[in-house]
Motif scaffolding. Structure first.
Motif, PDB file in Angstrom:
ATOM      1  N   ASP A 161       0.806  -1.229   0.000  1.00  0.00           N
ATOM      2  CA  ASP A 161       0.000   0.000   0.000  1.00  0.00           C
ATOM      3  C   ASP A 161       0.838   1.276   0.000  1.00  0.00           C
ATOM      4  O   ASP A 161       0.276   2.374   0.014  1.00  0.00           O
ATOM      5  N   LEU A 162       2.152   1.164   0.013  1.00  0.00           N
ATOM      6  CA  LEU A 162       2.992   2.374   0.000  1.00  0.00           C
ATOM      7  C   LEU A 162       2.647   3.179  -1.253  1.00  0.00           C
ATOM      8  O   LEU A 162       2.677   2.646  -2.366  1.00  0.00           O
ATOM      9  N   ALA A 163       2.323   4.439  -1.045  1.00  0.00           N
ATOM     10  CA  ALA A 163       1.867   5.234  -2.187  1.00  0.00           C
ATOM     11  C   ALA A 163       2.064   6.709  -1.905  1.00  0.00           C
ATOM     12  O   ALA A 163       2.287   7.106  -0.759  1.00  0.00           O
ATOM     13  N   PHE A 164       2.015   7.500  -2.945  1.00  0.00           N
ATOM     14  CA  PHE A 164       2.022   8.959  -2.753  1.00  0.00           C
ATOM     15  C   PHE A 164       1.089   9.612  -3.763  1.00  0.00           C
ATOM     16  O   PHE A 164       0.802   9.068  -4.822  1.00  0.00           O
ATOM     17  N   ARG A 165       0.583  10.785  -3.358  1.00  0.00           N
ATOM     18  CA  ARG A 165      -0.301  11.542  -4.237  1.00  0.00           C
ATOM     19  C   ARG A 165       0.551  12.478  -5.101  1.00  0.00           C
ATOM     20  O   ARG A 165       1.344  13.250  -4.574  1.00  0.00           O
ATOM     21  N   GLU A 166       0.382  12.355  -6.395  1.00  0.00           N
ATOM     22  CA  GLU A 166       1.149  13.174  -7.349  1.00  0.00           C
ATOM     23  C   GLU A 166       0.201  14.168  -8.005  1.00  0.00           C
ATOM     24  O   GLU A 166      -0.676  13.777  -8.770  1.00  0.00           O
ATOM     25  N   GLU A 167       0.392  15.438  -7.681  1.00  0.00           N
ATOM     26  CA  GLU A 167      -0.461  16.472  -8.293  1.00  0.00           C
ATOM     27  C   GLU A 167       0.162  17.063  -9.535  1.00  0.00           C
ATOM     28  O   GLU A 167      -0.457  17.854 -10.235  1.00  0.00           O
ATOM     29  N   GLY A 168       1.428  16.738  -9.757  1.00  0.00           N
ATOM     30  CA  GLY A 168       2.075  17.154 -11.007  1.00  0.00           C
ATOM     31  C   GLY A 168       2.099  15.941 -11.904  1.00  0.00           C
ATOM     32  O   GLY A 168       1.070  15.299 -12.112  1.00  0.00           O
ATOM     33  N   GLU A 169       3.302  15.627 -12.370  1.00  0.00           N
ATOM     34  CA  GLU A 169       3.411  14.523 -13.305  1.00  0.00           C
ATOM     35  C   GLU A 169       4.813  13.931 -13.255  1.00  0.00           C
ATOM     36  O   GLU A 169       5.795  14.674 -13.228  1.00  0.00           O
ATOM     37  N   GLY A 170       4.892  12.616 -13.260  1.00  0.00           N
ATOM     38  CA  GLY A 170       6.187  11.961 -13.388  1.00  0.00           C
ATOM     39  C   GLY A 170       6.648  12.016 -14.834  1.00  0.00           C
ATOM     40  O   GLY A 170       5.884  12.404 -15.715  1.00  0.00           O
ATOM     41  N   PRO A 171       7.885  11.605 -15.092  1.00  0.00           N
ATOM     42  CA  PRO A 171       8.430  11.671 -16.456  1.00  0.00           C
ATOM     43  C   PRO A 171       7.653  10.806 -17.447  1.00  0.00           C
ATOM     44  O   PRO A 171       7.662  11.068 -18.645  1.00  0.00           O
ATOM     45  N   GLY A 172       6.942   9.788 -16.934  1.00  0.00           N
ATOM     46  CA  GLY A 172       6.151   8.940 -17.825  1.00  0.00           C
ATOM     47  C   GLY A 172       4.672   9.316 -17.785  1.00  0.00           C
ATOM     48  O   GLY A 172       3.815   8.523 -18.134  1.00  0.00           O
ATOM     49  N   GLY A 173       4.366  10.529 -17.317  1.00  0.00           N
ATOM     50  CA  GLY A 173       2.974  10.977 -17.249  1.00  0.00           C
ATOM     51  C   GLY A 173       2.242  10.469 -16.013  1.00  0.00           C
ATOM     52  O   GLY A 173       1.032  10.611 -15.896  1.00  0.00           O
ATOM     53  N   GLU A 174       2.954   9.856 -15.065  1.00  0.00           N
ATOM     54  CA  GLU A 174       2.315   9.325 -13.864  1.00  0.00           C
ATOM     55  C   GLU A 174       1.668  10.454 -13.064  1.00  0.00           C
ATOM     56  O   GLU A 174       2.276  11.516 -12.907  1.00  0.00           O
ATOM     57  N   HIS A 175       0.466  10.232 -12.574  1.00  0.00           N
ATOM     58  CA  HIS A 175      -0.182  11.240 -11.732  1.00  0.00           C
ATOM     59  C   HIS A 175      -1.231  10.596 -10.842  1.00  0.00           C
ATOM     60  O   HIS A 175      -1.446   9.390 -10.916  1.00  0.00           O
ATOM     61  N   SER A 176      -1.853  11.407 -10.028  1.00  0.00           N
ATOM     62  CA  SER A 176      -2.817  11.024  -8.974  1.00  0.00           C
ATOM     63  C   SER A 176      -2.186  10.068  -7.973  1.00  0.00           C
ATOM     64  O   SER A 176      -1.084  10.323  -7.512  1.00  0.00           O
ATOM     65  N   LEU A 177      -2.816   8.976  -7.623  1.00  0.00           N
ATOM     66  CA  LEU A 177      -2.255   8.122  -6.565  1.00  0.00           C
ATOM     67  C   LEU A 177      -1.269   7.127  -7.187  1.00  0.00           C
ATOM     68  O   LEU A 177      -1.637   6.341  -8.058  1.00  0.00           O
ATOM     69  N   ILE A 178      -0.030   7.186  -6.738  1.00  0.00           N
ATOM     70  CA  ILE A 178       1.013   6.349  -7.349  1.00  0.00           C
ATOM     71  C   ILE A 178       1.527   5.359  -6.322  1.00  0.00           C
ATOM     72  O   ILE A 178       1.883   5.734  -5.197  1.00  0.00           O
ATOM     73  N   ARG A 179       1.557   4.112  -6.695  1.00  0.00           N
ATOM     74  CA  ARG A 179       2.106   3.091  -5.806  1.00  0.00           C
ATOM     75  C   ARG A 179       3.617   3.241  -5.787  1.00  0.00           C
ATOM     76  O   ARG A 179       4.245   3.333  -6.839  1.00  0.00           O
ATOM     77  N   ALA A 180       4.184   3.286  -4.604  1.00  0.00           N
ATOM     78  CA  ALA A 180       5.637   3.458  -4.505  1.00  0.00           C
ATOM     79  C   ALA A 180       6.326   2.132  -4.822  1.00  0.00           C
ATOM     80  O   ALA A 180       5.859   1.065  -4.428  1.00  0.00           O
ATOM     81  N   ARG A 181       7.416   2.218  -5.542  1.00  0.00           N
ATOM     82  CA  ARG A 181       8.214   1.034  -5.891  1.00  0.00           C
ATOM     83  C   ARG A 181       9.623   1.212  -5.346  1.00  0.00           C
ATOM     84  O   ARG A 181      10.566   1.403  -6.105  1.00  0.00           O
ATOM     85  N   PRO A 182       9.784   1.147  -4.015  1.00  0.00           N
ATOM     86  CA  PRO A 182      11.119   1.393  -3.461  1.00  0.00           C
ATOM     87  C   PRO A 182      12.148   0.376  -3.953  1.00  0.00           C
ATOM     88  O   PRO A 182      13.341   0.655  -3.970  1.00  0.00           O
ATOM     89  N   GLU A 183      11.687  -0.787  -4.396  1.00  0.00           N
ATOM     90  CA  GLU A 183      12.623  -1.840  -4.814  1.00  0.00           C
ATOM     91  C   GLU A 183      13.464  -1.419  -6.015  1.00  0.00           C
ATOM     92  O   GLU A 183      14.561  -1.932  -6.205  1.00  0.00           O
ATOM     93  N   THR A 184      12.980  -0.486  -6.804  1.00  0.00           N
ATOM     94  CA  THR A 184      13.758  -0.091  -7.989  1.00  0.00           C
ATOM     95  C   THR A 184      15.034   0.664  -7.613  1.00  0.00           C
ATOM     96  O   THR A 184      15.969   0.731  -8.389  1.00  0.00           O
ATOM     97  N   ALA A 185      15.057   1.223  -6.424  1.00  0.00           N
ATOM     98  CA  ALA A 185      16.230   2.002  -6.023  1.00  0.00           C
ATOM     99  C   ALA A 185      17.311   1.118  -5.395  1.00  0.00           C
ATOM    100  O   ALA A 185      18.449   1.527  -5.247  1.00  0.00           O
ATOM    101  N   GLY A 186      16.938  -0.086  -5.016  1.00  0.00           N
ATOM    102  CA  GLY A 186      17.909  -0.959  -4.354  1.00  0.00           C
ATOM    103  C   GLY A 186      18.075  -0.580  -2.892  1.00  0.00           C
ATOM    104  O   GLY A 186      17.236   0.109  -2.311  1.00  0.00           O
ATOM    105  N   ASP A 187      19.149  -1.073  -2.289  1.00  0.00           N
ATOM    106  CA  ASP A 187      19.429  -0.754  -0.880  1.00  0.00           C
ATOM    107  C   ASP A 187      20.184   0.573  -0.824  1.00  0.00           C
ATOM    108  O   ASP A 187      21.410   0.599  -0.889  1.00  0.00           O
TER     109      ASP A 187
END
Ligand code: GLU
Length: 284
Positions: A161-187
């Motif tokens: 359920d980790l998520a954040f509200r995006e009122e702007g836009e990510g580089p891929g057009g991501e917006h509104s409620l975004i599920r966080a993917r901390p695994e992509t950053a590694g340790d």
């Protein structure tokens, strides 16, 4: 509703360019429009790259642009004990491990590993006898946040359920409620060898401390949000709303960046550009 509060949080590693002006004006104007707070924060924890003259230059350039901000300005280098306490809390939760490898050593060691880049940033703890030997030798180490242990600590349901509200836009057009993917950053490193802290901890700590309701910043930091949301969850800090904005492109279509030696605001000013003209050019 907490009062709207946003910030501009540059690192004094060079003079500001038009991209910074755009970002600062975006945040400052949002605060004005909401009757909210605008905070300037100097993120100077990297002792190898930050310089006092760039710190002074930031204040000079922003004042010239017509911005104002709350005082006193928070300088992260003056609050290292705060970040060390946050790192210690993560460590007390069993979430960190010592990493004696340099980034280059990690990358070299996985050069021909089957899983490739995914492992690049998840070196894992050293075997305990090796760790004891390196500690006894007094070798410097960084603290990394273990994704495995973080997931265990939060539990699968919270992790999902980790998520954040995006009122702007990510580089891929991501917006509104975004599920966080901390695994992509590694340790990620949460405490550098030289500074005792690192960007992700300092930035989430201060956003909370300063009551930031809206983090307004460039899309270059969109990916960082995923790991910052995880740190907020682990520390029981509320996640603010995010507004990432597209990066300003130069005349050649490429984004402004310090490393490209983009022309600085100081040079533009000395060349006769007025703040009013720049604000109009940037759409403010
Ligand atoms: N200090 C960071 C930088 O200069 C920005 C931090 C942030 O906006 O979250 O890139």
């Amino acid at each position: 509703m907490p009062r709207f509060a946003t910030r501009f949080a540059p690192s004094p590693t060079g003079r500001l360019h038009k991209g910074h002006a755009f970002s600062a004006l975006t945040a400052w104007s949002a605060a004005q429009a909401q009757g909210g707070r605008f905070v300037l924060r100097i993120e100077d924890i990297d002792p190898t790259r930050c310089r006092p003259e760039f710190d002074a230059g930031i204040l000079e350039d922003l004042a010239w642009l017509g911005l104002d901000w709350e005082t006193p300005v928070r300088r992260q280098s003056e609050h290292l004990a705060d970040y060390a306490a946050a790192v210690a809390a993560l460590d007390a939760g069993g979430l960190l491990y010592r990493c004696f490898r340099t980034r280059k050593e990690i990358l070299d060691s996985i050069g021909d590993a089957p899983h490739g880049a995914a492992e690049a940033v998840r070196p894992g703890p050293h075997p305990s006898d090796e760790e004891a030997r390196l500690l006894a030798e007094g070798r410097p180490f960084a603290w990394r946040l273990s994704l495995d242990r973080a997931r265990e600590a939060l539990g699968d349901a919270t992790w999902r359920d980790l998520a954040f509200r995006e009122e702007g836009e990510g580089p891929g057009g991501e917006h509104s409620l975004i599920r966080a993917r901390p695994e992509t950053a590694g340790d990620v490193v949460v405490a550098r060898k030289d500074a005792g802290t690192a960007y992700h901890v300092a930035v989430t700590h201060d956003d909370r401390l300063q009551g930031i309701s809206h983090v307004i910043r460039g899309q270059d930091l969109f990916e960082a949000t995923h790991i910052q949301v995880l740190i907020q969850a682990l520390m029981s800090w509320e996640t603010p709303t995010y507004r990432h904005h597209a990066l300003l492109a130069g005349p050649d279509g490429r984004r402004f960046a310090k490393r490209d030696q983009s022309v600085t605001l100081k040079e533009l000013r000395e060349g006769g550009l007025t703040a009013a003209a720049l604000r109009a050019e940037l759409g403010f």
